[in-house]
Design a protein around this motif. Structure first.
Motif, PDB file in Angstrom:
ATOM      1  N   VAL A 182       0.795  -1.224   0.102  1.00  0.00           N
ATOM      2  CA  VAL A 182      -0.103   0.029   0.126  1.00  0.00           C
ATOM      3  C   VAL A 182       0.713   1.260  -0.015  1.00  0.00           C
ATOM      4  CG1 VAL A 182      -1.686   1.330   1.424  1.00  0.00           C
ATOM      5  CG2 VAL A 182      -1.940  -1.141   0.971  1.00  0.00           C
ATOM      6  N   GLU A 183       1.762   1.359   0.887  1.00  0.00           N
ATOM      7  CA  GLU A 183       2.845   2.392   0.858  1.00  0.00           C
ATOM      8  C   GLU A 183       3.432   2.813  -0.369  1.00  0.00           C
ATOM      9  OE1 GLU A 183       6.846   4.055   3.465  1.00  0.00           O
ATOM     10  OE2 GLU A 183       5.699   2.192   4.070  1.00  0.00           O
ATOM     11  N   LYS A 185      -9.183   0.666   4.752  1.00  0.00           N
ATOM     12  CA  LYS A 185      -9.423   0.530   6.155  1.00  0.00           C
ATOM     13  C   LYS A 185     -10.612  -0.337   6.818  1.00  0.00           C
ATOM     14  CE  LYS A 185      -5.941   3.381   6.885  1.00  0.00           C
ATOM     15  NZ  LYS A 185      -4.548   3.067   7.683  1.00  0.00           N
ATOM     16  N   SER A 186     -11.040  -1.118   5.872  1.00  0.00           N
ATOM     17  CA  SER A 186     -12.237  -1.986   6.385  1.00  0.00           C
ATOM     18  C   SER A 186     -11.884  -3.198   7.077  1.00  0.00           C
ATOM     19  CB  SER A 186     -13.158  -2.287   5.074  1.00  0.00           C
ATOM     20  OG  SER A 186     -12.378  -3.334   4.368  1.00  0.00           O
ATOM     21  N   ALA A 223      -4.312  -4.672   8.601  1.00  0.00           N
ATOM     22  CA  ALA A 223      -3.378  -4.941   7.481  1.00  0.00           C
ATOM     23  C   ALA A 223      -3.301  -6.621   7.929  1.00  0.00           C
ATOM     24  CB  ALA A 223      -1.995  -4.481   7.792  1.00  0.00           C
ATOM     25  N   TYR A 224      -3.385  -7.009   9.058  1.00  0.00           N
ATOM     26  CA  TYR A 224      -3.026  -8.456   9.204  1.00  0.00           C
ATOM     27  C   TYR A 224      -4.407  -9.264   9.005  1.00  0.00           C
ATOM     28  CZ  TYR A 224      -2.963 -12.708  12.137  1.00  0.00           C
ATOM     29  OH  TYR A 224      -3.026 -13.950  12.581  1.00  0.00           O
ATOM     30  N   ASP A 225      -5.374  -8.616   8.667  1.00  0.00           N
ATOM     31  CA  ASP A 225      -6.607  -9.504   8.312  1.00  0.00           C
ATOM     32  C   ASP A 225      -6.654  -9.520   6.796  1.00  0.00           C
ATOM     33  OD1 ASP A 225      -7.587 -10.020  11.068  1.00  0.00           O
ATOM     34  OD2 ASP A 225      -8.859  -8.266  11.021  1.00  0.00           O
ATOM     35  N   TRP A 226      -6.037  -8.381   6.401  1.00  0.00           N
ATOM     36  CA  TRP A 226      -5.840  -8.475   4.726  1.00  0.00           C
ATOM     37  C   TRP A 226      -4.970  -9.714   4.511  1.00  0.00           C
ATOM     38  CZ3 TRP A 226      -9.408  -7.081   1.676  1.00  0.00           C
ATOM     39  CH2 TRP A 226     -10.197  -6.157   1.807  1.00  0.00           C
ATOM     40  N   ALA A 227      -3.867  -9.468   5.228  1.00  0.00           N
ATOM     41  CA  ALA A 227      -2.846 -10.592   5.018  1.00  0.00           C
ATOM     42  C   ALA A 227      -3.487 -11.929   4.845  1.00  0.00           C
ATOM     43  CB  ALA A 227      -1.815 -10.746   5.864  1.00  0.00           C
ATOM     44  N   GLN A 228      -4.157 -12.336   5.870  1.00  0.00           N
ATOM     45  CA  GLN A 228      -5.033 -13.536   5.829  1.00  0.00           C
ATOM     46  C   GLN A 228      -5.863 -13.770   4.746  1.00  0.00           C
ATOM     47  OE1 GLN A 228      -3.027 -14.835   8.107  1.00  0.00           O
ATOM     48  NE2 GLN A 228      -2.492 -12.935   8.587  1.00  0.00           N
TER      49      GLN A 228
END
Length: 279
Positions: A192-193, A259-260, A263-268
């Motif tokens: 993202v960055e 932001k929904s 970042a950890y949850d997006w990784a999973q």
């Protein structure tokens, strides 16, 4: 001969370096067992023989040829175009803990004219043939303070980045399946960055039951040393001559990771997508 071409594995020296004067108390049968387990003679023969003087993609190709490894690549149409100014984050499951990384590096190097960087443990930098493609990482050692800088250097470069977000190779799960541990969030945050789309990859295959049993007992006994890692070279040789399937998924736009979710949850989320691609 250049010094960098003389690297070889030396169990005796490694034990002396780690244990100092106490090394003399290590029984010879233990040293012999270690040498056999990590295939010291075979690996050194490869490094100082057929791989000597080869670097980057050429070194990776030599490894695959040496291991008689074949990869069937599905979904090649999903490789993003190599357009100027656009670089990508490739993430994969890590079932084998070694040769899967070699194979994926070779595939991506051929696809993107070697504009590829691994984020790897700094110990692998001793493999000089691999070093040109690596950004060294050692989260637990003296380089820990440099970890953010090295990650930023990789993501801000004009190279595509290849990561195994689990960090360790896959483990046997409670249901008997072989899957990665939960993925870390670094690839999400940095993609993202630096506005890099993420390309999910699934790599088939698994290690032996013996390996997973050792890993299980290491965890159960809460051992601080990752003993299972000692057996990864042996697992590599056990997989010699096999064919693996590599599935390339559709790129995921970096804007997806909003932001929904954390970042950890997006990784999973990406991890689950990778496993849904398994054939």
């Amino acid at each position: 001969m250049a010094e960098e071409e003389q690297f070889s594995i030396d169990v005796n020296k490694l034990v002396r370096d780690k244990m100092g004067s106490k090394a003399k108390f290590v029984p010879r049968p233990i040293l012999s067992w270690l040498k056999k387990t990590i295939h010291q003679d075979e690996v050194n023969s490869f490094i100082t023989g057929r791989a000597k003087g080869k670097y980057g993609m050429e070194w990776l190709d030599e490894c695959l040829d040496y291991l008689e490894m074949t990869c069937v690549v599905n979904g090649r149409e999903n490789f993003p175009k190599d357009s100027e100014g656009h670089h990508y984050t490739f993430v994969s499951n890590h079932p084998l803990g070694g040769i899967d990384g070699v194979a994926l590096g070779a595939i991506l190097c051929h696809q993107y004219d070697s504009r590829v960087k691994y984020l790897v443990n700094d110990l692998l930098m001793n493999l000089k043939g691999l070093a040109p493609l690596c950004v060294p990482i050692n989260k637990t050692g003296s380089q820990s303070r440099d970890f953010p800088r090295m990650v930023n250097a990789a993501f801000s470069s004009e190279n595509n980045v290849l990561m195994f977000p689990a960090g360790l190779c896959s483990r046997r799960q409670a249901d008997g399946s072989i899957k990665d541990l939960p993925w870390t969030k670094t690839f999400i945050v940095k993609s993202v960055e630096y506005q890099r789309d993420v390309v999910p990859i699934h790599f088939s295959g698994h290690n032996s039951d013996k390996f997973y049993d050792i890993a299980h007992w290491c965890k159960k006994l809460n051992l601080k040393v990752n003993i299972a890692m000692l057996f990864l070279v042996d697992e590599m040789y056990k997989n010699t001559g096999k064919t693996f399937t590599v599935t390339i998924g559709e790129p995921i736009s970096w804007q997806t990771f909003d932001k929904s979710r954390s970042a950890y949850d997006w990784a999973q989320f990406v991890r689950e997508k990778v496993y849904s691609m398994a054939n």
